[in-house]
Design a protein around this motif. Structure first.
Motif, PDB file in Angstrom:
ATOM      1  N   ARG A  49       6.710 -30.697  29.158  1.00  0.00           N
ATOM      2  CA  ARG A  49       7.846 -29.974  28.576  1.00  0.00           C
ATOM      3  C   ARG A  49       7.450 -29.279  27.278  1.00  0.00           C
ATOM      4  O   ARG A  49       7.922 -28.178  26.989  1.00  0.00           O
ATOM      5  N   ILE A  50       6.591 -29.914  26.498  1.00  0.00           N
ATOM      6  CA  ILE A  50       6.127 -29.302  25.258  1.00  0.00           C
ATOM      7  C   ILE A  50       5.383 -28.002  25.569  1.00  0.00           C
ATOM      8  O   ILE A  50       5.610 -26.969  24.934  1.00  0.00           O
ATOM      9  N   ILE A  51       4.499 -28.046  26.567  1.00  0.00           N
ATOM     10  CA  ILE A  51       3.755 -26.851  26.967  1.00  0.00           C
ATOM     11  C   ILE A  51       4.719 -25.754  27.424  1.00  0.00           C
ATOM     12  O   ILE A  51       4.579 -24.586  27.050  1.00  0.00           O
ATOM     13  N   GLU A  52       5.703 -26.144  28.187  1.00  0.00           N
ATOM     14  CA  GLU A  52       6.690 -25.194  28.710  1.00  0.00           C
ATOM     15  C   GLU A  52       7.517 -24.560  27.588  1.00  0.00           C
ATOM     16  O   GLU A  52       7.803 -23.352  27.609  1.00  0.00           O
ATOM     17  N   LEU A  53       7.905 -25.357  26.601  1.00  0.00           N
ATOM     18  CA  LEU A  53       8.792 -24.892  25.545  1.00  0.00           C
ATOM     19  C   LEU A  53       8.064 -24.308  24.338  1.00  0.00           C
ATOM     20  O   LEU A  53       8.695 -23.686  23.478  1.00  0.00           O
ATOM     21  N   PHE A  54       6.747 -24.498  24.270  1.00  0.00           N
ATOM     22  CA  PHE A  54       6.011 -24.148  23.057  1.00  0.00           C
ATOM     23  C   PHE A  54       6.090 -22.663  22.682  1.00  0.00           C
ATOM     24  O   PHE A  54       6.327 -22.348  21.503  1.00  0.00           O
ATOM     25  N   PRO A  55       5.897 -21.732  23.620  1.00  0.00           N
ATOM     26  CA  PRO A  55       5.965 -20.304  23.212  1.00  0.00           C
ATOM     27  C   PRO A  55       7.294 -19.938  22.554  1.00  0.00           C
ATOM     28  O   PRO A  55       7.305 -19.252  21.524  1.00  0.00           O
ATOM     29  N   GLU A  56       8.385 -20.410  23.117  1.00  0.00           N
ATOM     30  CA  GLU A  56       9.693 -20.120  22.512  1.00  0.00           C
ATOM     31  C   GLU A  56       9.838 -20.842  21.177  1.00  0.00           C
ATOM     32  O   GLU A  56      10.431 -20.302  20.234  1.00  0.00           O
ATOM     33  N   ALA A  57       9.277 -22.056  21.083  1.00  0.00           N
ATOM     34  CA  ALA A  57       9.349 -22.800  19.822  1.00  0.00           C
ATOM     35  C   ALA A  57       8.626 -22.047  18.705  1.00  0.00           C
ATOM     36  O   ALA A  57       9.087 -22.028  17.561  1.00  0.00           O
ATOM     37  N   VAL A  58       7.506 -21.428  19.034  1.00  0.00           N
ATOM     38  CA  VAL A  58       6.773 -20.634  18.035  1.00  0.00           C
ATOM     39  C   VAL A  58       7.626 -19.457  17.568  1.00  0.00           C
ATOM     40  O   VAL A  58       7.697 -19.160  16.370  1.00  0.00           O
ATOM     41  N   GLU A  59       8.275 -18.795  18.505  1.00  0.00           N
ATOM     42  CA  GLU A  59       9.158 -17.688  18.138  1.00  0.00           C
ATOM     43  C   GLU A  59      10.277 -18.173  17.217  1.00  0.00           C
ATOM     44  O   GLU A  59      10.631 -17.509  16.240  1.00  0.00           O
ATOM     45  N   ARG A  60      10.818 -19.335  17.526  1.00  0.00           N
ATOM     46  CA  ARG A  60      11.882 -19.905  16.706  1.00  0.00           C
ATOM     47  C   ARG A  60      11.347 -20.294  15.325  1.00  0.00           C
ATOM     48  O   ARG A  60      12.004 -20.086  14.306  1.00  0.00           O
ATOM     49  N   TYR A  61      10.153 -20.881  15.303  1.00  0.00           N
ATOM     50  CA  TYR A  61       9.542 -21.260  14.023  1.00  0.00           C
ATOM     51  C   TYR A  61       9.366 -20.030  13.128  1.00  0.00           C
ATOM     52  O   TYR A  61       9.622 -20.076  11.924  1.00  0.00           O
ATOM     53  N   MET A  62       8.944 -18.938  13.719  1.00  0.00           N
ATOM     54  CA  MET A  62       8.693 -17.718  12.951  1.00  0.00           C
ATOM     55  C   MET A  62       9.978 -17.139  12.358  1.00  0.00           C
ATOM     56  O   MET A  62       9.940 -16.350  11.419  1.00  0.00           O
ATOM     57  N   LYS A  63      11.120 -17.574  12.899  1.00  0.00           N
ATOM     58  CA  LYS A  63      12.408 -17.137  12.348  1.00  0.00           C
ATOM     59  C   LYS A  63      12.978 -18.138  11.349  1.00  0.00           C
ATOM     60  O   LYS A  63      14.004 -17.876  10.727  1.00  0.00           O
ATOM     61  N   GLY A  64      12.344 -19.327  11.262  1.00  0.00           N
ATOM     62  CA  GLY A  64      12.749 -20.215  10.189  1.00  0.00           C
ATOM     63  C   GLY A  64      13.124 -21.656  10.467  1.00  0.00           C
ATOM     64  O   GLY A  64      12.786 -22.526   9.672  1.00  0.00           O
ATOM     65  N   PRO A  65      13.826 -22.001  11.557  1.00  0.00           N
ATOM     66  CA  PRO A  65      14.423 -23.340  11.637  1.00  0.00           C
ATOM     67  C   PRO A  65      13.454 -24.514  11.812  1.00  0.00           C
ATOM     68  O   PRO A  65      13.650 -25.560  11.219  1.00  0.00           O
ATOM     69  N   LEU A  66      12.421 -24.367  12.637  1.00  0.00           N
ATOM     70  CA  LEU A  66      11.576 -25.521  12.953  1.00  0.00           C
ATOM     71  C   LEU A  66      10.572 -25.811  11.831  1.00  0.00           C
ATOM     72  O   LEU A  66       9.975 -24.881  11.281  1.00  0.00           O
ATOM     73  N   PRO A  67      10.350 -27.091  11.520  1.00  0.00           N
ATOM     74  CA  PRO A  67       9.379 -27.432  10.475  1.00  0.00           C
ATOM     75  C   PRO A  67       7.940 -27.390  10.990  1.00  0.00           C
ATOM     76  O   PRO A  67       7.680 -27.588  12.177  1.00  0.00           O
ATOM     77  N   ARG A  68       7.015 -27.160  10.081  1.00  0.00           N
ATOM     78  CA  ARG A  68       5.588 -27.117  10.447  1.00  0.00           C
ATOM     79  C   ARG A  68       5.120 -28.429  11.063  1.00  0.00           C
ATOM     80  O   ARG A  68       4.328 -28.444  11.999  1.00  0.00           O
ATOM     81  N   ARG A  69       5.597 -29.537  10.522  1.00  0.00           N
ATOM     82  CA  ARG A  69       5.150 -30.834  11.023  1.00  0.00           C
ATOM     83  C   ARG A  69       5.472 -31.010  12.496  1.00  0.00           C
ATOM     84  O   ARG A  69       4.684 -31.581  13.256  1.00  0.00           O
ATOM     85  N   THR A  70       6.613 -30.506  12.937  1.00  0.00           N
ATOM     86  CA  THR A  70       6.982 -30.608  14.351  1.00  0.00           C
ATOM     87  C   THR A  70       6.005 -29.822  15.218  1.00  0.00           C
ATOM     88  O   THR A  70       5.585 -30.289  16.285  1.00  0.00           O
ATOM     89  N   ILE A  71       5.632 -28.629  14.770  1.00  0.00           N
ATOM     90  CA  ILE A  71       4.665 -27.816  15.514  1.00  0.00           C
ATOM     91  C   ILE A  71       3.329 -28.542  15.626  1.00  0.00           C
ATOM     92  O   ILE A  71       2.734 -28.624  16.710  1.00  0.00           O
ATOM     93  N   LEU A  72       2.846 -29.093  14.519  1.00  0.00           N
ATOM     94  CA  LEU A  72       1.570 -29.824  14.536  1.00  0.00           C
ATOM     95  C   LEU A  72       1.649 -31.046  15.433  1.00  0.00           C
ATOM     96  O   LEU A  72       0.728 -31.321  16.214  1.00  0.00           O
TER      97      LEU A  72
END
Length: 204
Positions: free
Chosen positions: A104-127
């Motif tokens: 699921r992480i692999i599936e959701l990761f591209p959209e999560a990066v787009e969301r991160y670039m707009k602000g809401p997700l923390p860096r630690r979650t991405i790492l």
């Protein structure tokens, strides 16, 4: 007295939880005060009830942390499908990471990066997400590359350090891809001395 008062449904449920939890649960379900019930029952670690109430809800936002805890405790990972349908992409991704759901992480990761670039997700979650799928990191390499370029373009130390952490994970997974990304960065940002100092210190 509580039931016949002029209090709002939420206030009634909240007070009843202190004196008659069973009646509060009934009333909470009737008035769809699912968030209040999940927070209360989650703190009490009544995991099956948390899941049942969540399944009756329309989503509970960041209170899904209690739902994830209940999923891990009961092994009812199928409930994640409901999280995907009910919650925002950010919350669904956070839950996938918390539950360690690699596919699921692999599936959701591209959209999560787009969301991160707009602000809401923390860096630690991405790492944390990347570290959970280290063995399959090449499947999300285009998104990591986009993320590295995004961070470097910020031109501040914290962003450079995050980019270095990402590159270190790429290096661990595939040395050739790491060298390719480094060469690309050198051509694009040859004069950013701070970046290269951080990269040399972090990725060696």
């Amino acid at each position: 007295m509580i039931l016949s008062s002029d209090l709002s449904p939420r206030e009634k449920v909240g007070l009843l939880l202190e004196v008659n939890p069973e009646r509060a649960e009934e009333l909470g379900m009737k008035y769809r005060e699912h968030r209040l019930l999940i927070e209360y029952l989650g703190k009490r670690k009544e995991y099956e009830k948390v899941i049942d109430i969540y399944r009756a809800s329309d989503g509970v936002g960041y209170l899904t942390s209690y739902v994830c805890e209940a999923i891990k405790a009961t092994g009812r990972f199928e409930v994640f499908e409901e999280i995907l349908n009910k919650e925002s992409p950010d919350v669904a991704f956070l839950c996938a990471v918390e539950l360690g759901l690699g596919e699921r992480i692999i599936e959701l990761f591209p959209e999560a990066v787009e969301r991160y670039m707009k602000g809401p997700l923390p860096r630690r979650t991405i790492l944390n997400a990347i570290m959970l799928i280290e063995d399959e990191l090449m499947l999300i390499l285009p998104s990591i590359e986009k993320l590295v370029e995004f961070e470097v373009a910020k031109k501040n130390r914290a962003a450079y350090e995050f980019a270095a952490e990402l590159l270190k994970l790429v290096k661990k997974a595939d040395a050739e891809e790491y060298e390719r990304l480094m060469e690309k960065l050198k051509k694009k940002h040859p004069r950013i001395k701070v970046l290269w100092e951080i990269l040399e210190r972090t990725t060696t």
